[in-house]
Enzyme design. Structure first.
Site, short mmCIF file in Angstrom:
data_model
loop_
_atom_site.label_atom_id
_atom_site.label_comp_id
_atom_site.label_asym_id
_atom_site.label_seq_id
_atom_site.Cartn_x
_atom_site.Cartn_y
_atom_site.Cartn_z
N ASP A 144 45.10 64.11 3.86
CA ASP A 144 45.98 62.93 4.17
C ASP A 144 45.72 63.07 2.13
OD1 ASP A 144 47.12 62.95 6.38
OD2 ASP A 144 44.81 61.98 7.00
N ASP A 178 52.90 63.62 9.25
CA ASP A 178 52.45 62.39 9.69
C ASP A 178 53.48 61.44 9.22
OD1 ASP A 178 49.94 62.77 10.82
OD2 ASP A 178 49.05 61.70 9.01
#
Length: 211
Positions: A144, A178
């Site tokens: 991420d 995401d």
């Protein structure tokens, strides 16, 4: 939208997702941060579990999570194919394609990244290290890097439970995959009536129930 167009969208998202993750993994150490704006930063973190950092406890929690993802993706793929076959709306097909691409993007991390990368603790990871990766296959961590701390400050004292605590909105760090999943779900929710239209019989039954 045709299956070819949906597939092209999936490929583009996967390319952007994986290129961005590969770059971060091979140029950043865990915790490294670039402040683009006060409200947007590139911050390298790794997620061992699900959204919001939630994890399935136990030795085999990660394996169960990855296995579940691997099982879910074919069903999403079938949903996409079936929606195209039935001439579903462009919004529906776009939403499913986004969800599918996002799911596959994060699965790639979980399945392969532990094998093909070194760990990133206090070092920049090498790709395909001679000594092997940081985890077995299916145990990789999701990369991420997108961080949007839009507001930070102390909450008012009068708020129950969290009053007086320091709070950041939006605190979770996420990635392109995401984002694709989130946008896909929002499309399904916002345009619910458009993507899941009732047939005439159901509409008539609904009217009769209301009357």
């Amino acid at each position: 939208m045709s299956l070819k167009q949906a597939s092209a969208l999936i490929v583009v998202i996967l390319l952007i997702d994986q290129v961005s993750k590969f770059y971060i993994k091979t140029h950043f150490m865990l915790g490294d941060e670039i402040r683009v704006f006060d409200w947007f930063r590139i911050l390298f973190v790794e997620n061992k579990g699900m959204a919001w950092g939630a994890q399935i406890p136990g030795e085999y929690g990660k394996l169960l999570l990855t296995t579940f993802r691997l099982i879910a993706v074919p069903f999403i793929g079938y949903w996409l194919w079936d929606s195209v076959r039935k001439n579903g709306s462009r919004t529906l097909i776009t939403a499913i394609a986004l969800i599918f691409a996002g799911a596959v993007g994060n699965i790639i991390d979980s399945v392969f990244y532990g094998v093909i990368f070194e760990h990133s603790y206090n070092q920049v990871a090498d790709f395909m290290p001679e000594a092997g990766g940081y985890a077995p296959m299916l145990y990789g961590h999701v990369v991420d890097m997108l961080y949007f701390p839009l507001w930070s400050g102390y909450l008012p004292e009068w708020l129950p439970i969290w009053g007086g605590e320091y709070f950041t909105f939006f605190e979770p760090v996420f990635n392109i995959a995401d984002s694709a999943i989130t946008v896909g779900f929002f499309l399904l929710i916002i345009f619910n009536k458009k993507v899941f239209p009732q047939d005439k019989k159901e509409q008539e039954q609904s009217k009769e129930t209301v009357n």
